[in-house]
Design a protein around this motif. Structure first.
Motif, PDB file in Angstrom:
ATOM      1  N   ASP A 193       9.072   5.491   3.301  1.00 52.32           N
ATOM      2  CA  ASP A 193      10.469   5.929   3.201  1.00 52.32           C
ATOM      3  C   ASP A 193      10.982   6.445   4.535  1.00 52.32           C
ATOM      4  O   ASP A 193      12.174   6.345   4.840  1.00 52.32           O
ATOM      5  CB  ASP A 193      10.602   7.021   2.132  1.00 52.32           C
ATOM      6  CG  ASP A 193      10.386   6.467   0.719  1.00 52.32           C
ATOM      7  OD1 ASP A 193      10.555   5.242   0.556  1.00 52.32           O
ATOM      8  OD2 ASP A 193      10.029   7.246  -0.178  1.00 52.32           O
ATOM      9  N   LYS A 194      10.085   6.964   5.346  1.00 48.49           N
ATOM     10  CA  LYS A 194      10.485   7.528   6.636  1.00 48.49           C
ATOM     11  C   LYS A 194      10.479   6.470   7.744  1.00 48.49           C
ATOM     12  O   LYS A 194      11.403   6.396   8.557  1.00 48.49           O
ATOM     13  CB  LYS A 194       9.527   8.669   7.008  1.00 48.49           C
ATOM     14  CG  LYS A 194       9.828   9.338   8.339  1.00 48.49           C
ATOM     15  CD  LYS A 194       8.828  10.451   8.620  1.00 48.49           C
ATOM     16  CE  LYS A 194       9.068  11.069   9.997  1.00 48.49           C
ATOM     17  NZ  LYS A 194       8.057  12.105  10.310  1.00 48.49           N
ATOM     18  N   CYS A 195       9.435   5.629   7.780  1.00 45.88           N
ATOM     19  CA  CYS A 195       9.250   4.693   8.905  1.00 45.88           C
ATOM     20  C   CYS A 195       9.710   3.278   8.603  1.00 45.88           C
ATOM     21  O   CYS A 195       9.794   2.447   9.524  1.00 45.88           O
ATOM     22  CB  CYS A 195       7.783   4.662   9.330  1.00 45.88           C
ATOM     23  SG  CYS A 195       7.100   6.297   9.715  1.00 45.88           S
ATOM     24  N   GLY A 196       9.975   2.976   7.349  1.00 49.00           N
ATOM     25  CA  GLY A 196      10.429   1.631   6.995  1.00 49.00           C
ATOM     26  C   GLY A 196       9.274   0.674   6.749  1.00 49.00           C
ATOM     27  O   GLY A 196       8.219   1.075   6.240  1.00 49.00           O
ATOM     28  N   THR A 197       9.475  -0.572   7.131  1.00 49.40           N
ATOM     29  CA  THR A 197       8.460  -1.612   6.929  1.00 49.40           C
ATOM     30  C   THR A 197       7.471  -1.582   8.082  1.00 49.40           C
ATOM     31  O   THR A 197       7.845  -1.766   9.241  1.00 49.40           O
ATOM     32  CB  THR A 197       9.116  -3.008   6.844  1.00 49.40           C
ATOM     33  OG1 THR A 197      10.044  -3.010   5.750  1.00 49.40           O
ATOM     34  CG2 THR A 197       8.076  -4.096   6.638  1.00 49.40           C
ATOM     35  N   ILE A 198       6.196  -1.355   7.745  1.00 45.15           N
ATOM     36  CA  ILE A 198       5.155  -1.223   8.769  1.00 45.15           C
ATOM     37  C   ILE A 198       4.066  -2.265   8.531  1.00 45.15           C
ATOM     38  O   ILE A 198       3.460  -2.301   7.453  1.00 45.15           O
ATOM     39  CB  ILE A 198       4.511   0.184   8.733  1.00 45.15           C
ATOM     40  CG1 ILE A 198       5.580   1.268   8.827  1.00 45.15           C
ATOM     41  CG2 ILE A 198       3.470   0.322   9.848  1.00 45.15           C
ATOM     42  CD1 ILE A 198       6.329   1.296  10.142  1.00 45.15           C
ATOM     43  N   PRO A 221       0.582   4.114   8.256  1.00 42.56           N
ATOM     44  CA  PRO A 221      -0.189   4.020   9.504  1.00 42.56           C
ATOM     45  C   PRO A 221       0.505   4.687  10.687  1.00 42.56           C
ATOM     46  O   PRO A 221      -0.137   5.006  11.685  1.00 42.56           O
ATOM     47  CB  PRO A 221      -0.303   2.503   9.736  1.00 42.56           C
ATOM     48  CG  PRO A 221       0.048   1.856   8.461  1.00 42.56           C
ATOM     49  CD  PRO A 221       0.976   2.788   7.754  1.00 42.56           C
ATOM     50  N   LYS A 222       1.813   4.928  10.550  1.00 43.35           N
ATOM     51  CA  LYS A 222       2.587   5.473  11.670  1.00 43.35           C
ATOM     52  C   LYS A 222       2.733   6.992  11.593  1.00 43.35           C
ATOM     53  O   LYS A 222       2.479   7.702  12.569  1.00 43.35           O
ATOM     54  CB  LYS A 222       3.970   4.819  11.682  1.00 43.35           C
ATOM     55  CG  LYS A 222       4.747   5.010  12.970  1.00 43.35           C
ATOM     56  CD  LYS A 222       5.996   4.112  12.961  1.00 43.35           C
ATOM     57  CE  LYS A 222       6.775   4.274  14.263  1.00 43.35           C
ATOM     58  NZ  LYS A 222       7.997   3.434  14.257  1.00 43.35           N
ATOM     59  N   SER A 233       1.468   8.915   8.764  1.00 40.88           N
ATOM     60  CA  SER A 233       0.450   9.452   7.854  1.00 40.88           C
ATOM     61  C   SER A 233       1.029  10.028   6.568  1.00 40.88           C
ATOM     62  O   SER A 233       0.321  10.654   5.786  1.00 40.88           O
ATOM     63  CB  SER A 233      -0.406  10.522   8.555  1.00 40.88           C
ATOM     64  OG  SER A 233      -1.092   9.944   9.641  1.00 40.88           O
ATOM     65  N   GLY A 234       2.323   9.837   6.358  1.00 44.08           N
ATOM     66  CA  GLY A 234       2.944  10.292   5.123  1.00 44.08           C
ATOM     67  C   GLY A 234       2.659   9.326   3.981  1.00 44.08           C
ATOM     68  O   GLY A 234       2.074   8.255   4.172  1.00 44.08           O
ATOM     69  N   PRO A 235       3.085   9.690   2.762  1.00 48.12           N
ATOM     70  CA  PRO A 235       2.859   8.808   1.606  1.00 48.12           C
ATOM     71  C   PRO A 235       3.622   7.488   1.770  1.00 48.12           C
ATOM     72  O   PRO A 235       4.772   7.487   2.215  1.00 48.12           O
ATOM     73  CB  PRO A 235       3.372   9.632   0.418  1.00 48.12           C
ATOM     74  CG  PRO A 235       4.321  10.626   1.013  1.00 48.12           C
ATOM     75  CD  PRO A 235       3.809  10.926   2.381  1.00 48.12           C
ATOM     76  N   ALA A 236       2.959   6.425   1.423  1.00 51.12           N
ATOM     77  CA  ALA A 236       3.568   5.094   1.550  1.00 51.12           C
ATOM     78  C   ALA A 236       3.008   4.192   0.460  1.00 51.12           C
ATOM     79  O   ALA A 236       2.138   4.602  -0.312  1.00 51.12           O
ATOM     80  CB  ALA A 236       3.281   4.515   2.934  1.00 51.12           C
ATOM     81  N   ARG A 237       3.495   2.990   0.398  1.00 54.21           N
ATOM     82  CA  ARG A 237       3.045   2.049  -0.650  1.00 54.21           C
ATOM     83  C   ARG A 237       2.851   0.659  -0.048  1.00 54.21           C
ATOM     84  O   ARG A 237       3.570   0.246   0.852  1.00 54.21           O
ATOM     85  CB  ARG A 237       4.044   2.004  -1.795  1.00 54.21           C
ATOM     86  CG  ARG A 237       5.411   1.530  -1.397  1.00 54.21           C
ATOM     87  CD  ARG A 237       6.474   1.825  -2.455  1.00 54.21           C
ATOM     88  NE  ARG A 237       7.782   1.328  -2.025  1.00 54.21           N
ATOM     89  CZ  ARG A 237       8.569   1.947  -1.155  1.00 54.21           C
ATOM     90  NH1 ARG A 237       8.185   3.104  -0.611  1.00 54.21           N
ATOM     91  NH2 ARG A 237       9.745   1.431  -0.809  1.00 54.21           N
ATOM     92  N   ARG A 238       1.867  -0.025  -0.574  1.00 51.95           N
ATOM     93  CA  ARG A 238       1.576  -1.380  -0.096  1.00 51.95           C
ATOM     94  C   ARG A 238       2.544  -2.395  -0.703  1.00 51.95           C
ATOM     95  O   ARG A 238       3.036  -2.212  -1.822  1.00 51.95           O
ATOM     96  CB  ARG A 238       0.161  -1.808  -0.489  1.00 51.95           C
ATOM     97  CG  ARG A 238      -0.948  -1.171   0.286  1.00 51.95           C
ATOM     98  CD  ARG A 238      -2.240  -1.943   0.055  1.00 51.95           C
ATOM     99  NE  ARG A 238      -3.385  -1.224   0.562  1.00 51.95           N
ATOM    100  CZ  ARG A 238      -3.739  -1.181   1.835  1.00 51.95           C
ATOM    101  NH1 ARG A 238      -3.005  -1.827   2.731  1.00 51.95           N
ATOM    102  NH2 ARG A 238      -4.801  -0.495   2.220  1.00 51.95           N
ATOM    103  N   GLU A 239       2.745  -3.482   0.010  1.00 51.07           N
ATOM    104  CA  GLU A 239       3.372  -4.671  -0.566  1.00 51.07           C
ATOM    105  C   GLU A 239       2.443  -5.196  -1.652  1.00 51.07           C
ATOM    106  O   GLU A 239       1.224  -5.285  -1.454  1.00 51.07           O
ATOM    107  CB  GLU A 239       3.562  -5.728   0.532  1.00 51.07           C
ATOM    108  CG  GLU A 239       3.993  -7.092   0.032  1.00 51.07           C
ATOM    109  CD  GLU A 239       5.360  -7.089  -0.605  1.00 51.07           C
ATOM    110  OE1 GLU A 239       5.396  -7.178  -1.854  1.00 51.07           O
ATOM    111  OE2 GLU A 239       6.370  -6.987   0.123  1.00 51.07           O
ATOM    112  N   THR A 240       3.001  -5.520  -2.804  1.00 46.69           N
ATOM    113  CA  THR A 240       2.156  -5.980  -3.919  1.00 46.69           C
ATOM    114  C   THR A 240       2.250  -7.487  -4.157  1.00 46.69           C
ATOM    115  O   THR A 240       1.543  -8.011  -5.023  1.00 46.69           O
ATOM    116  CB  THR A 240       2.513  -5.238  -5.219  1.00 46.69           C
ATOM    117  OG1 THR A 240       3.903  -5.435  -5.504  1.00 46.69           O
ATOM    118  CG2 THR A 240       2.219  -3.743  -5.076  1.00 46.69           C
TER     119      THR A 240
END
Length: 827
Positions: free
Chosen positions: A443-448, A485-486, A488-495
């Protein structure tokens, strides 16, 4: 010698080849390479006859090229991701991974039974982590280069498979896998930008001319669909541009309405601003179109329907205002998703205009005639003279095309444009059993993109597969929830997982160095082996796998991974195996199990029939009698060698001196040389393996009639046997290896050089001269070659049968055809 027992002989040689590593290939830049490859097989569970044909053709070519002295690469692997494994999990309760690996194990044993000369040390499977890691690496590289992107789009949705399909995977409106009618829906999807390579894909067809079937090249050209035209900036009433692409600027003055694709974002905008009554009508129409088959919309099979939007568009060339419709025959995938409509000169537009009472305007008149719009019963689509098109009136319309484009550019109303029908490759799939897309959303860094050091994104093996729609991976918290990865906050994988065609788009390069860990493959070895010299597979992949593989090869070249521009130098598209006039299928009850045939007749018999029954590019009609005939030939050949084994063995080290042969011996020796020449030509150039086998059978007929009595006969017999075993080995490897060993020749047949033929002994000294009287055959005479026309006349007229036939008749003409026949005309 013992009876021919394939049940003992075939397992013996399978074990020998495996123990000795007979088919192992290695990088050797001092030798000329030859790379033979069949299309990446899916491990469905059992090999069918179509597979057998494919693999046996490839094996024949590989064995022949090895004997010709090439360093042959002949690998195999498994296109192991895909929906059937998930379907099995749903229907049988078995994990996709277990189902897949069990199938691979069984099919591998079948391939070995057939005697296919694969280098099993190079085996790969798309579902192995070491393989799909590099598929993810490619995704990241394409993303870095702007060749992978995500956007919301109207997509093809298969309700049965519950996944998105690329345009190329929609066949006649149905899913390419299950034939279910495909629907349209809107989703955020990942795409590969294959359109950046449209012109390269077209231009490099020049490298493939004469080496690929013309039909495949034509299918690809049509799918890429290059067209030259002009983009014209029509205007909306508020002044905003409304660009359209057309290849017929000569008709632009005849526009009487504009049409918009139901999938166009502008359609949504128009609907959002419409009043309540019109909005309801527009939404009802869009809902109706979304349920229509997209393929039928492409081909125009549906009745042409539309709805007036309440808006008008201004033609910049004559400032006329025309109504804007949303129409079911306009597709977002072509041009700008909007078209100018010229009902006077386009039949589709004509039909639509008549239905909705839109006026026609004639701007091209046939020479010497005058069309009246109100009286036209169909659109005028031929060439003619420009009218109502100031300042181009009076010019021929074909000449005016260039002038109008120049005018449009001069007035800054648009520009010359090259357009391609090819659309970017949609690679997102809402499935589990596939290669995970290596992307994380924060949500913070976008698509990583997932960092390379964290590859592969491992596919969890404990996912429960159900018939529920969407990706099963989305229901796994352990898979989805990760740290960014950028930050270290909560994120979600592409499914979503990748389209399985990604796996088969680069596998041919992985075979070059399949255990290499530093990159998808080692560049030095890839540059040695690539491109594939002979590729073999079905024509149904012309605009699917073959297009994607060509695109991927060019991307790998641009990533400096290899030098090849094209992945496959030559392509052979083999026909289907059919029975009772239809393609073999369980539903038709006409399947023949290869295991059953091998169990009854042996692998060599199956191989021989497959190669003999039809040229490889044609469909092969299954024949039980044909199988029995192949078995008879094999037993006959075995019996012939067996009965003469003592004489052959005693003379196995003796060289034949053809200069000392008598006429009968020389004729047999010439027949041998002609057979070797024929088989060599067929294997080298035409791939007409059936005629090769026929020529060997003809020689076999002569051998069984010949009486081998003298010492010179037995030396000749040895020469015939040795060379026959060599040229038959690629066709029937088990029997030939066994006979080679029984005779006592050194090494194996497979390790021998290809049989040469003596150029001085490929023509017979005599021939059978046919003599006709008034076109009817009256005699056949043995005559020496090149005796001359006068001598032929003399021989013919001196023949006893001909003298009898000429009694009481007037001789008019004697017409000889050198080395063939003499025709005598009488009355």
């Amino acid at each position: 010698m013992k009876e021919y027992s394939f049940k003992e002989i075939e397992p013996k040689w399978i074990g020998y080849w495996e123990k000795e590593g007979t088919f192992r290939s290695s990088f050797n830049p001092d030798k000329t390479k030859y790379y033979v490859l069949v299309m990446f097989p899916y491990p469905s569970g059992r090999i069918h006859m179509g597979h057998v044909r494919n693999y046996v053709i490839g094996d024949l070519i590989a064995r022949y090229k090895k004997m010709k002295g090439f360093n042959v690469l002949h690998p195999i692997g498994w296109d192991a991701f895909g929906m059937p494994a998930e379907n099995a999990a749903i229907q049988k309760g078995v994990a996709p991974s277990q189902w897949t690996y069990e199938n691979i194990s069984y099919m591998k044993s079948q391939l070995k039974k057939i005697g296919i000369s694969y280098d099993w040390e190079r085996e790969v499977a798309a579902c192995d982590e070491e393989y799909y890691k590099w598929g993810q690496w490619f995704f990241l590289k394409l993303y870095e280069k702007g060749l992978a992107y995500k956007k919301k789009s109207s997509v093809n949705w298969c309700p049965q498979c519950k996944t998105v399909l690329a345009n190329e995977q929609v066949i006649d409106g149905g899913c390419w896998r299950c034939d279910t009618q495909v629907e349209q829906t809107q989703l955020e999807q990942w795409f590969f930008k294959i359109t950046d390579y449209s012109q390269q894909l077209l231009d490099d067809h020049g490298l493939l001319e004469g080496k690929w079937p013309e039909k495949v090249l034509t299918m690809q050209k049509n799918w890429i669909g290059r067209s030259e035209g002009v983009t014209v900036n029509f205007r909306r009433e508020g002044g905003r541009d409304f660009p359209i692409f057309t290849t017929r600027p000569d008709t632009v003055f005849g526009v009487t309405f504009m049409a918009l694709s139901p999938e166009s974002p502008l359609a949504e905008e128009i609907i959002s601003r419409a009043d309540a009554g019109l909005k309801k009508e527009l939404l009802r129409f869009l809902d109706k179109v979304k349920k229509q088959n997209i393929e039928k919309r492409r081909t125009g099979d549906y009745e042409k329907e539309g709805i007036f939007t309440g808006q008008y568009i201004i033609n910049p060339l004559n400032d006329t205002k025309v109504p804007l419709y949303i129409a079911n025959f306009v597709l977002m995938e072509y041009g700008t998703g909007a078209i100018m409509a010229v009902p006077g000169h386009d039949q589709r537009d004509f039909e639509f205009a008549k239905k909705y009472k839109i006026p026609l305007k004639v701007v091209i008149q046939p020479e010497g005639e005058e069309l009246v719009p109100e009286k036209m019963e169909q659109a005028y689509t031929e060439d003619g003279i420009m009218v109502h098109s100031e300042p181009f009136n009076g010019k021929k319309n074909r000449e005016a095309i260039r002038l109008i484009i120049d005018y449009i550019e001069l007035k800054k109303l648009g520009k010359r444009t090259i357009h391609y029908k090819l659309k970017d490759w949609l690679v997102s799939r809402q499935r589990y059993w596939g290669n995970p897309i290596p992307v994380i959303y924060c949500d913070k860094c976008g698509t990583i993109p997932v960092p390379e050091k964290d590859l592969p994104v491992k596919l969890p093996l404990d996912i429960k597969i159900t018939a529920e729609g969407g990706s099963p991976l989305a229901r796994s918290k352990e898979f989805v929830n990760v740290k960014c990865p950028k930050c270290s906050g909560p994120a979600r994988r592409e499914t979503d997982t990748m389209d399985t065609f990604v796996d088969s788009s680069w596998y041919y390069a992985r075979y070059c160095s399949p255990r290499y860990k530093g990159a998808p493959f080692e560049k030095k070895e890839a540059n040695y082996w690539m491109p594939v010299d002979q590729y073999i597979g079905g024509i149904e992949h012309a605009i699917l796998h073959l297009m994607y593989a060509r695109f991927f090869c060019k991307v790998m070249r641009d990533l400096d991974l290899l030098d090849a521009d094209e992945p496959f130098a030559r392509l052979l598209t083999q026909g289907m195996v059919i029975k009772d006039g239809a393609k073999m299928s369980k539903s038709k009850g006409n399947v023949v199990d290869p295991d059953d045939i091998i169990g009854r007749y042996g692998a060599d018999t199956l191989r021989l029939f497959i190669l003999f029954a039809s040229p490889p590019e044609k469909d092969l009609e299954w024949s039980d009698k044909g199988i029995e005939g192949s078995a008879r030939f094999i037993n006959r050949f075995w019996k012939f060698i067996s009965e003469n084994l003592e004489h052959i063995g005693k003379n196995k080290d003796k060289e034949l001196d053809p200069s000392g042969l008598n006429k009968e011996q020389k004729d047999l020796y010439i027949h041998l040389n002609r057979t070797i020449q024929k088989v060599s030509d067929d294997l080298e150039e035409t791939f007409h393996f059936n005629t090769s086998i026929a020529s060997v059978m003809e020689l076999m007929n002569e051998l069984t009639r010949y009486e081998f009595k003298t010492a010179e006969d037995h030396i000749l017999l040895n020469t015939v046997a040795r060379k026959l075993l060599v040229i038959l080995n690629p066709f029937i490897p088990f029997l030939t290896e066994e006979l080679w060993q029984e005779i006592g020749y050194s090494g194996t047949v497979f390790s021998q050089d290809w049989a040469g033929f003596n150029q001085d002994y490929v023509k017979f000294n005599s021939y059978e001269m046919v003599v006709q009287v008034n076109g009817k055959i009256k005699s056949k005479i043995q005559a020496e070659l090149d005796t001359g026309i006068d001598k032929m006349k003399e021989i013919a007229l001196g023949d006893v049968k001909i003298k009898e036939a000429l009694k009481g008749k007037e001789l008019l003409k004697v017409i000889p055809v050198l080395n063939k026949l003499v025709n005598i005309v009488v009355r």
